[in-house]
Enzyme design. Structure first.
Site, PDB file in Angstrom:
ATOM      1  N   GLY A 107       0.812  -1.224   0.000  1.00  0.00           N
ATOM      2  CA  GLY A 107       0.000   0.000   0.000  1.00  0.00           C
ATOM      3  C   GLY A 107       0.841   1.268   0.000  1.00  0.00           C
ATOM      4  O   GLY A 107       0.603   2.198  -0.769  1.00  0.00           O
ATOM      5  N   ARG A 108       1.869   1.321   0.851  1.00  0.00           N
ATOM      6  CA  ARG A 108       2.656   2.560   0.984  1.00  0.00           C
ATOM      7  C   ARG A 108       3.631   2.769  -0.167  1.00  0.00           C
ATOM      8  O   ARG A 108       4.367   3.747  -0.186  1.00  0.00           O
ATOM      9  CB  ARG A 108       3.358   2.602   2.344  1.00  0.00           C
ATOM     10  CG  ARG A 108       4.163   1.365   2.689  1.00  0.00           C
ATOM     11  CD  ARG A 108       4.551   1.377   4.171  1.00  0.00           C
ATOM     12  NE  ARG A 108       5.223   0.157   4.583  1.00  0.00           N
ATOM     13  CZ  ARG A 108       4.616  -0.948   5.004  1.00  0.00           C
ATOM     14  NH1 ARG A 108       3.299  -0.993   5.025  1.00  0.00           N
ATOM     15  NH2 ARG A 108       5.304  -1.991   5.385  1.00  0.00           N
ATOM     16  N   HIS A 116      10.719  28.942  11.402  1.00  0.00           N
ATOM     17  CA  HIS A 116      10.007  29.780  12.371  1.00  0.00           C
ATOM     18  C   HIS A 116       9.145  28.943  13.302  1.00  0.00           C
ATOM     19  O   HIS A 116       8.307  29.471  14.018  1.00  0.00           O
ATOM     20  CB  HIS A 116       9.140  30.800  11.627  1.00  0.00           C
ATOM     21  CG  HIS A 116       9.956  31.727  10.777  1.00  0.00           C
ATOM     22  ND1 HIS A 116      10.450  32.917  11.235  1.00  0.00           N
ATOM     23  CD2 HIS A 116      10.409  31.600   9.507  1.00  0.00           C
ATOM     24  CE1 HIS A 116      11.149  33.511  10.281  1.00  0.00           C
ATOM     25  NE2 HIS A 116      11.143  32.723   9.214  1.00  0.00           N
TER      26      HIS A 116
HETATM   27  O1  F6P Z   1      -2.618   1.457   7.846  1.00  0.00           O
HETATM   28  C1  F6P Z   1      -2.692   0.140   7.445  1.00  0.00           C
HETATM   29  C2  F6P Z   1      -2.921  -0.023   5.965  1.00  0.00           C
HETATM   30  O2  F6P Z   1      -3.059  -1.375   5.720  1.00  0.00           O
HETATM   31  C3  F6P Z   1      -1.812   0.582   5.110  1.00  0.00           C
HETATM   32  O3  F6P Z   1      -0.721  -0.227   4.989  1.00  0.00           O
HETATM   33  C4  F6P Z   1      -2.551   0.843   3.841  1.00  0.00           C
HETATM   34  O4  F6P Z   1      -1.850   1.726   3.032  1.00  0.00           O
HETATM   35  C5  F6P Z   1      -3.843   1.395   4.377  1.00  0.00           C
HETATM   36  O5  F6P Z   1      -4.108   0.632   5.539  1.00  0.00           O
HETATM   37  C6  F6P Z   1      -5.005   1.363   3.424  1.00  0.00           C
HETATM   38  O6  F6P Z   1      -5.320   0.065   3.001  1.00  0.00           O
HETATM   39  P1  F6P Z   1      -6.216  -0.216   1.753  1.00  0.00           P
HETATM   40  O7  F6P Z   1      -5.557   0.359   0.552  1.00  0.00           O
HETATM   41  O8  F6P Z   1      -6.327  -1.705   1.683  1.00  0.00           O
HETATM   42  O9  F6P Z   1      -7.551   0.430   1.982  1.00  0.00           O
END
Ligand code: F6P
Length: 547
Positions: free
Chosen positions: A269-270, A386
């Site tokens: 996801g990330r 700042h």
């Molecule tokens: O925060 C947990 C997580 O699983 C992330 O790794 C991911 O990016 C997010 O939730 C969203 O998940 P999804 O794309 O499955 O909705």
């Protein structure tokens, strides 16, 4: 093949780095510069239009050699080929980690379980291209025949932060579409966005890898209900598209199968902005710019994959983090872009870095006995100067800081840009040199501050300096250079995870809170508070009584 399991602290390099740290800590950065007029020439990397100067770090050639030995001892080279080769290095989820495939050229072969994924990757890319062109040109229309004016990305975490950061960063390259982001399950956020929208001319992109995320599904349902107040069920097909791996759930939600942009479980996801999760980027700036972003990332992939470690930007920057985190005890790192366009870079990288490397169990399943993931924070300069720079200059904590700046501004406003960049250079110089007692006394003399007043003020005006910084100076903020910059940090995350012997691509730590929230929601619905610790029970009762 799995990544090697090597506790970094038992390597020869680690032991030598520990001894070396004790020695080098006696020499200040200022002395290092005074003793070597060629220091910046030695400790910088020029790659394409990126100049990375890491000479303002507490290190000498021996430090770099030892850090490079550490990389060798933990088998970084092998790990890089496993990463790019599609091995299931996300071992706890038994998945490959191949966001790099999303920016590879079509003729490259990338195998996942023996199958080349590139034809599928390009099929989705072509779909993104065709769809974006139709929406931007006005050829694709809403249910009353009007062209789209607004796009709303509904997603959270990796399905929000990446696209939101890039759309903000590439504002200069944007077209006429207004792009909005709804992420929080906070109903006030979605209502504030809805207020600005006309259902006839708004396109909704539901981005969720799993399509099970509470926040995204709640927001999507709220928005669909609002949309249906003015349109019919049939019109949903014209206004709602989805990006997901979970085709079944997307179809159940009522999205037309033609409007589904697939992604794959080998994209975390990330790290997903390069996939169809980047659809809102492509809509905001056009597919050509989205593709240039991918091309920039691909070039950084090649640099990382092929360059020797001593000239490899992600490797060197990752090793420096290890140096400060594990030998100096630095707990956090700041990231300061000198452009307002990158105001969302730090929040974006907070997920990338902290969700990836915020782990305390090693790849051998045992608790680690050393520090791992750093805390990341930051804001653009000069605003941050700042706000929190006081602490970086004169606080008690060591905060290694990355300064990211651009040689050319986008609107060509020389006057502003010279002022901005003079601050950029001045800050790293001030952090390096500080200000000595005698310099402060000399200033006092000029200002006629004498006697008790001078003696009293003196300690407050001294800056110790010796604060490490990296300077990343790039020619210009373009889709391509942004792609390279993001990929740089992605690979830095990977290198750190390999060295810390942790799994960087899972995120089990986000599960517990989600589970508890679900059972607490049932209690809120039923009005009955079940067994909790005394504090949680006390708070829940107060909430239920007063809501
Ligand atoms: O925060 C947990 C997580 O699983 C992330 O790794 C991911 O990016 C997010 O939730 C969203 O998940 P999804 O794309 O499955 O909705």
């Amino acid at each position: 093949m799995a990544l090697a399991q090597i506790n970094p602290t038992i390597t020869g390099a680690w032991e030598k780095l520990t001894q070396h740290h004790a020695q080098i800590s006696n020499t200040s950065l200022k002395e290092m510069f005074a003793n070597d007029s060629q220091r910046a020439e030695k400790f910088h990397i020029q790659w394409q239009d990126f100049l990375v100067d890491y000479s303002k770090n507490i290190l000498n050639q021996e430090t770099i050699n030892l850090l490079l030995d550490l990389a060798k001892e933990v088998k970084l080279e092998e790990a890089i080929s496993q990463y790019f080769g599609g091995d299931a290095i996300n071992q706890t989820e038994n998945r490959a980690v191949l966001h790099t495939a999303l920016r590879s050229p079509e003729n490259q072969v990338v195998l996942v379980d023996g199958e080349n994924v590139m034809p599928e990757v390009f099929a989705v890319k072509n779909k993104i291209k065709a769809f974006s062109n139709e929406v931007i040109s006005g050829q694709r229309k809403g249910f009353t025949g009007k062209p789209f004016t607004d796009v709303v990305n509904i997603g959270i975490g990796g399905s929000d932060l990446g696209p939101a950061m890039v759309v903000e960063a590439l504002q200069f390259y944007k077209n006429h579409l207004n792009v909005h982001f709804v992420s929080n399950v906070d109903g006030d956020q979605v209502n504030e966005i809805i207020k600005k929208l006309n259902p006839e001319t708004t396109l909704f992109v539901i981005a969720s890898k799993t399509f099970t995320t509470q926040e995204t599904l709640s927001n999507a349902e709220t928005i669909r209900a609002w949309f249906l107040q003015s349109a019919s069920q049939e019109d949903v097909a014209k206004h709602f598209v989805a990006v997901s791996t979970n085709i079944q759930k997307v179809t159940e939600f009522g999205i037309n199968p033609d409007n589904i942009f697939p992604m794959w479980d080998w994209v975390g996801g990330r790290f997903s902005l390069w996939s169809a999760v980047g659809l809102s980027i492509s809509l905001a700036v056009g597919f050509e710019h989205f593709d240039a972003l991918l091309a920039g990332a691909h070039e950084m992939d090649n640099h990382f994959k092929t360059e020797s470690f001593d000239k490899n930007i992600p490797v060197i920057l990752a090793l420096l983090t290890i140096w400060y985190n594990n030998f100096f005890g630095a707990e956090s790192e700041a990231l300061i872009p000198y452009t307002q366009y990158l105001q969302k870079l730090a929040p974006y990288l907070q997920q990338g870095i902290m969700e990836s490397n915020g782990k305390s169990v090693g790849r051998d399943g045992k608790p680690v006995n050393y520090q791992t993931g750093t805390i990341i924070w930051g804001e653009p300069g000069t605003n941050s100067q700042h706000a929190f720079f006081q602490l970086i200059h004169q606080g008690t904590k060591l905060i290694p800081t990355d300064f990211i700046g651009f040689v050319k501004p986008l609107y060509g406003n020389e006057d502003h840009h010279n002022k901005l960049m003079s601050n950029f250079f001045a800050q790293t110089e001030a952090l390096l040199n500080g200000k000595t007692e005698s310099q402060v006394r000399a200033e006092f003399e000029q200002q006629n501050i004498t006697g008790d007043k001078a003696e009293y003020l003196l300690p407050f005006k001294v800056f110790t300096g010796n604060k490490p910084t990296n300077t990343i100076l790039i020619d210009k903020l373009t889709p391509k250079s942004l792609g390279s910059l993001i990929a740089l940090y992605e690979h830095k995350i990977f290198v750190q995870g390999v060295i810390w012997n942790i799994f960087s691509y899972d995120q089990w730590g986000v599960e517990l809170g989600k589970q508890l929230a679900n059972s607490i929601l049932d209690e809120i619905h039923s009005g009955t508070v079940k067994n909790h610790d005394n504090s949680t029970e006390f708070l829940l009762k107060h909430f239920l009584k007063n809501k």
